[in-house]
Design an enzyme around this catalytic site. Structure first.
Site, mmCIF file in Angstrom:
data_model
loop_
_atom_site.group_PDB
_atom_site.id
_atom_site.type_symbol
_atom_site.label_atom_id
_atom_site.label_comp_id
_atom_site.label_asym_id
_atom_site.label_seq_id
_atom_site.Cartn_x
_atom_site.Cartn_y
_atom_site.Cartn_z
ATOM 1 C CB CYS A 142 -0.844 -0.059 1.190
ATOM 2 S SG CYS A 142 -2.332 1.076 0.923
ATOM 3 C CG HIS A 235 -4.663 -3.700 1.852
ATOM 4 N ND1 HIS A 235 -3.417 -3.537 2.736
ATOM 5 C CD2 HIS A 235 -4.868 -2.322 1.467
ATOM 6 C CE1 HIS A 235 -3.257 -2.311 3.057
ATOM 7 N NE2 HIS A 235 -3.776 -1.483 2.282
ATOM 8 C CD GLU A 237 -2.300 -6.973 3.653
ATOM 9 O OE1 GLU A 237 -2.226 -5.642 4.106
ATOM 10 O OE2 GLU A 237 -2.306 -7.058 2.435
#
Length: 311
Positions: A142, A235, A237
């Protein structure tokens, strides 16, 4: 194989309850194997959630991982207790003479500031430079990916008219890349950011390769082989409820393509979990295949490093 994390780290009990194999220090030293050393520079405010998300993905790989939690040396985190940081995190200045097979740098809630206005920008710049000589493969996420691209290549970030927020389809532009091996031609990925970097502004002639992008959310994944770095602007994750937590905290528009029928009263569906595991597994596998056996040889000259991670 399990991941080795501190015994009392909050993520340990969460991961053990999920069935993720977690190793104690005493067990790790008995195994005649060199674990992959992965550092995590955690810039997120909710450090415990970020630790857990990334440890879950790293612990699902078939290799022994030794995770080291790192923080900016002189920055005081406001959302994490001093006791937690003192117990589990090492300031970067204490690890800067060590070498890591992999190093992850997370996003941070500072993306609407100019890079130079971020209090820890000078140290982060030194960390970026340090990854070239002390890290075999760097993964930035990010805002950290935007910052890395700006630091090394001068690429600006641009504020969006509205926050890019939701789960968006992304095109796999490089199915032959070892980092996207086994990934679908199109995959969903959570996005949560107020800024973007633009594909048209990526400089030519520097070996940068766009691996994945979205018509709606823009760039997703960029490979910088000369710096042995992956830049993930989104993202994979995230937990299934991370966007919901952000929405409940901050309000604003409902995250796109997330709640069934766009109804926040209904539990969201995690449409990216398998691709998150696959992406991180590919990254770890590529590190394992290419990192030197002797940690002292990690990094080395830039010319040597350029050849280690294939484009």
């Amino acid at each position: 194989m399990p991941i080795k994390i501190p015994d009392h780290l909050p993520a340990r009990s969460i991961l053990e309850n999920e069935g993720v194999a977690v190793m104690r220090e005493s067990d790790a030293v008995r195994q005649d194997i060199r674990p992959l050393r992965i550092g995590l520079l955690n810039l997120m405010p909710d450090k415990v959630s970020t630790e857990t998300q990334l440890a879950r993905l790293l612990g699902a790989t078939p290799l022994q991982i030794e995770l080291t939690l790192v923080r900016i040396s002189d920055h005081v985190a406001r959302n994490t207790s001093a006791e937690h940081l003192e117990a589990f995190y090492r300031p970067w200045r204490d690890v800067e003479h060590e070498r890591f097979d992999g190093f992850i740098i997370t996003g941070a809630p500072v993306e609407r500031l100019a890079f130079g206005e971020v209090r820890y920008w000078p140290e982060l710049q030194r960390i970026f430079d340090w990854t070239r000589t002390h890290v075999h493969s760097c993964l930035t996420i990010c805002w950290a990916a935007q910052a890395f691209l700006h630091h090394f290549h001068g690429v600006p970030k641009h504020e969006l008219a509205a926050k890019a927020f939701g789960v968006f389809p992304h095109r796999n532009l490089a199915p032959n890349s070892p980092f996207l091996r086994g990934m679908s031609d199109s995959f969903a990925a959570p996005v949560s950011r107020w800024t973007e970097v633009r594909k048209a502004e990526i400089p030519e002639g520097r070996g940068l390769r766009v691996l994945a992008e979205s018509d709606e959310a823009g760039l997703c994944l960029l490979h910088d082989p000369q710096r042995r770095a992956l830049l993930m602007f989104n993202h994979l994750e995230y937990d299934g409820d991370t966007l919901a937590n952000e929405f409940n905290r901050d309000g604003g528009p409902i995250p796109a393509n997330y709640y069934p029928d766009d109804d926040p009263a209904r539990p969201p569906m995690n449409a990216w979990r398998s691709h998150g595991h696959l992406f991180f597994g590919n990254w770890i596998n590529e590190i394992y295949q290419t990192t030197p056996f002797d940690p002292a040889e990690i990094g080395g000259s830039a010319a040597q490093g350029d050849a280690l991670i294939p484009a």
